[in-house]
Design an enzyme around this catalytic site. Structure first.
Site, PDB file in Angstrom:
ATOM      1  N   HIS A  16       9.343  -3.406   3.312  1.00 38.07           N
ATOM      2  CA  HIS A  16       8.946  -3.630   1.912  1.00 38.07           C
ATOM      3  C   HIS A  16      10.176  -3.931   1.054  1.00 38.07           C
ATOM      4  O   HIS A  16      10.144  -4.819   0.190  1.00 38.07           O
ATOM      5  CB  HIS A  16       8.264  -2.384   1.326  1.00 38.07           C
ATOM      6  CG  HIS A  16       6.984  -1.991   1.999  1.00 38.07           C
ATOM      7  ND1 HIS A  16       6.844  -0.802   2.683  1.00 38.07           N
ATOM      8  CD2 HIS A  16       5.787  -2.609   2.084  1.00 38.07           C
ATOM      9  CE1 HIS A  16       5.617  -0.702   3.146  1.00 38.07           C
ATOM     10  NE2 HIS A  16       4.947  -1.786   2.804  1.00 38.07           N
ATOM     11  N   GLN A  31     -10.434  -2.792   2.248  1.00 44.73           N
ATOM     12  CA  GLN A  31      -9.955  -3.526   3.420  1.00 44.73           C
ATOM     13  C   GLN A  31      -9.905  -2.667   4.684  1.00 44.73           C
ATOM     14  O   GLN A  31      -9.490  -3.138   5.734  1.00 44.73           O
ATOM     15  CB  GLN A  31      -8.593  -4.164   3.150  1.00 44.73           C
ATOM     16  CG  GLN A  31      -7.429  -3.186   3.087  1.00 44.73           C
ATOM     17  CD  GLN A  31      -6.163  -3.873   2.595  1.00 44.73           C
ATOM     18  OE1 GLN A  31      -6.068  -4.305   1.453  1.00 44.73           O
ATOM     19  NE2 GLN A  31      -5.194  -3.994   3.475  1.00 44.73           N
ATOM     20  N   ALA A  52       4.085   4.003   0.821  1.00 48.45           N
ATOM     21  CA  ALA A  52       4.820   4.558   1.973  1.00 48.45           C
ATOM     22  C   ALA A  52       5.894   3.535   2.354  1.00 48.45           C
ATOM     23  O   ALA A  52       5.955   3.036   3.480  1.00 48.45           O
ATOM     24  CB  ALA A  52       3.889   4.886   3.133  1.00 48.45           C
ATOM     25  N   LEU A  53       6.714   3.230   1.368  1.00 45.48           N
ATOM     26  CA  LEU A  53       7.634   2.099   1.471  1.00 45.48           C
ATOM     27  C   LEU A  53       8.724   2.319   2.514  1.00 45.48           C
ATOM     28  O   LEU A  53       9.204   3.431   2.702  1.00 45.48           O
ATOM     29  CB  LEU A  53       8.280   1.826   0.101  1.00 45.48           C
ATOM     30  CG  LEU A  53       7.311   1.500  -1.038  1.00 45.48           C
ATOM     31  CD1 LEU A  53       8.094   1.223  -2.324  1.00 45.48           C
ATOM     32  CD2 LEU A  53       6.401   0.319  -0.709  1.00 45.48           C
ATOM     33  N   MET A  75       0.844  -1.201   0.000  1.00 46.23           N
ATOM     34  CA  MET A  75       0.000   0.000   0.000  1.00 46.23           C
ATOM     35  C   MET A  75       0.878   1.250   0.000  1.00 46.23           C
ATOM     36  O   MET A  75       0.413   2.344   0.329  1.00 46.23           O
ATOM     37  CB  MET A  75      -0.955  -0.027   1.192  1.00 46.23           C
ATOM     38  CG  MET A  75      -1.911  -1.220   1.100  1.00 46.23           C
ATOM     39  SD  MET A  75      -3.460  -0.990   1.959  1.00 46.23           S
ATOM     40  CE  MET A  75      -2.897  -0.854   3.632  1.00 46.23           C
ATOM     41  N   GLU A  83      11.991  -0.181   4.899  1.00 44.72           N
ATOM     42  CA  GLU A  83      12.931  -1.299   4.748  1.00 44.72           C
ATOM     43  C   GLU A  83      12.246  -2.671   4.750  1.00 44.72           C
ATOM     44  O   GLU A  83      12.771  -3.627   4.189  1.00 44.72           O
ATOM     45  CB  GLU A  83      13.998  -1.257   5.852  1.00 44.72           C
ATOM     46  CG  GLU A  83      15.032  -0.161   5.660  1.00 44.72           C
ATOM     47  CD  GLU A  83      15.781  -0.278   4.332  1.00 44.72           C
ATOM     48  OE1 GLU A  83      16.203  -1.391   3.988  1.00 44.72           O
ATOM     49  OE2 GLU A  83      15.920   0.743   3.645  1.00 44.72           O
ATOM     50  N   LYS A 105       4.999  -9.981   9.112  1.00 44.73           N
ATOM     51  CA  LYS A 105       4.455  -8.891   9.937  1.00 44.73           C
ATOM     52  C   LYS A 105       2.923  -9.003   9.992  1.00 44.73           C
ATOM     53  O   LYS A 105       2.301  -8.776  11.010  1.00 44.73           O
ATOM     54  CB  LYS A 105       4.889  -7.556   9.316  1.00 44.73           C
ATOM     55  CG  LYS A 105       4.026  -6.366   9.575  1.00 44.73           C
ATOM     56  CD  LYS A 105       4.443  -5.679  10.823  1.00 44.73           C
ATOM     57  CE  LYS A 105       3.729  -4.394  11.133  1.00 44.73           C
ATOM     58  NZ  LYS A 105       2.562  -4.053  10.430  1.00 44.73           N
ATOM     59  N   ASP A 106       2.331  -9.350   8.844  1.00 42.32           N
ATOM     60  CA  ASP A 106       0.880  -9.579   8.759  1.00 42.32           C
ATOM     61  C   ASP A 106       0.674 -11.086   8.616  1.00 42.32           C
ATOM     62  O   ASP A 106       0.268 -11.573   7.557  1.00 42.32           O
ATOM     63  CB  ASP A 106       0.307  -8.812   7.566  1.00 42.32           C
ATOM     64  CG  ASP A 106       0.609  -7.332   7.655  1.00 42.32           C
ATOM     65  OD1 ASP A 106      -0.095  -6.635   8.382  1.00 42.32           O
ATOM     66  OD2 ASP A 106       1.582  -6.872   7.023  1.00 42.32           O
ATOM     67  N   ARG A 155       2.444   2.894   8.977  1.00 47.92           N
ATOM     68  CA  ARG A 155       1.717   3.667  10.003  1.00 47.92           C
ATOM     69  C   ARG A 155       2.660   4.289  11.031  1.00 47.92           C
ATOM     70  O   ARG A 155       2.271   5.213  11.737  1.00 47.92           O
ATOM     71  CB  ARG A 155       0.697   2.775  10.713  1.00 47.92           C
ATOM     72  CG  ARG A 155      -0.489   2.416   9.840  1.00 47.92           C
ATOM     73  CD  ARG A 155      -1.551   1.679  10.646  1.00 47.92           C
ATOM     74  NE  ARG A 155      -2.770   1.493   9.892  1.00 47.92           N
ATOM     75  CZ  ARG A 155      -2.999   0.485   9.067  1.00 47.92           C
ATOM     76  NH1 ARG A 155      -2.073  -0.439   8.878  1.00 47.92           N
ATOM     77  NH2 ARG A 155      -4.140   0.395   8.408  1.00 47.92           N
TER      78      ARG A 155
END
Ligand code: AMP
Length: 282
Positions: free
Chosen positions: A36, A60, A31-32, A29, A34, A150-151, A188
């Site tokens: 990503h 989502q 806002a890259l 999504m 490290e 992470k997710d 975030r």
């Protein structure tokens, strides 16, 4: 690096890679950070071309404020990707191009994985994730797609999605990249004040303590320990702590031999919701 904003031009650009070459895919999504970049670099190691999608998926989000405030930094993302070695295609479509019509979720059943943790706390979240990942995988048709641990719940759900929809892509899970204070990197985090950023270290500290004590303590004792740790912290509000079976993601009340477990936390720093998790070693 080349930027594509519609499916047709991306498809044309990918044509020369379709037969003997490998296509890797990293959905994001934007806002890259490290975290990503670690996925993109893994993709570049294992494929001839990597597609990075940058798309803040409206379906989502269960919270309109969170969607509105989600950081959007396309120019900086393009600049960051331009520093990488290898062929990267950025795919940044608008919602109508990706959804090809009504921007709405389909309903999915992921063998109950969708009802646990994030599913309980973010209504419709995994229908939105399933819908967008399915659309993206069908648009890009990659050999491999890379998702962060992470997710972790999302990673398990995407593996199930590929099984249900019989898609040919191999889903690769990648380790969590952290800030120097242990906080899991996240887009975030940009919304945290310096004080909140420091305070948010409690999330990873707690997960590490749970891991250290997992052999010697019961799950009830660990639950109590986590509640107590957060109750003393004024900057972070615990939404949930769970020790869950890695396969079913169901809450574990007792440890059973032969099962593997992971600890999960969701917490708020002000209005910013943070999640993290850790494998538990027996
Ligand atoms: P997002 O842009 O937050 O949707 O994340 C895009 C992908 O990057 C997802 O597969 C995430 O799990 C992964 N990701 C996000 N943060 C991290 C991190 N700190 N370490 C590893 N992977 C991450």
């Amino acid at each position: 690096m080349t930027l594509y904003t519609d499916q047709n031009s991306l498809l044309k650009a990918l044509l020369p890679y379709r037969n003997s070459k490998k296509i890797g895919f990293i959905p994001t999504m934007g806002a890259l950070h490290e975290g990503h970049i670690s996925l993109i670099n893994k993709g570049l190691e294992e494929n001839n071309v990597v597609v990075v999608s940058i798309f803040v998926n409206p379906t989502q989000f269960d919270n309109a404020g969170d969607l509105k405030k989600y950081p959007r930094t396309l120019e900086a993302d393009i600049a960051l990707i331009s520093t990488l070695k290898g062929t990267v295609f950025i795919f940044s479509p608008d919602a109508t191009d990706l959804y090809q019509g009504k921007v709405a979720s389909k309903h999915f059943s992921f063998d109950g994985l969708e009802h646990e943790m994030e599913g309980k706390h973010r209504k419709g979240h995994f229908d939105g994730v399933g819908t967008v990942v399915s659309l993206l995988l069908k648009a890009v048709r990659p050999d491999k797609a890379y998702f962060g641990e992470k997710d972790f719940q999302q990673l398990q759900i995407v593996k199930k999605l590929v099984e249900i929809e019989n898609l040919p892509t191999k889903i690769i899970g990648c380790p969590i990249v952290r800030e120097s204070n242990g906080l899991a990197m996240s887009s975030r985090n940009k919304r945290l004040s310096p004080k909140q950023f420091e305070a948010a270290a409690i999330i990873h500290e707690t997960l590490s303590e749970v891991n250290q004590k997992f052999k010697t303590h019961s799950i009830a004792q660990l639950n109590a320990l986590v509640q107590q740790r957060f109750s003393k912290n004024n900057d972070l509000e615990l939404e949930y702590f769970e020790i869950a079976n890695v396969k079913t993601l169901k809450t574990a009340k007792h440890k059973r031999k032969g099962n593997n477990y992971r600890a999960f936390i969701a917490a708020f720093a002000g209005k910013v919701r943070l999640i993290d998790n850790k494998a538990l070693e027996e």
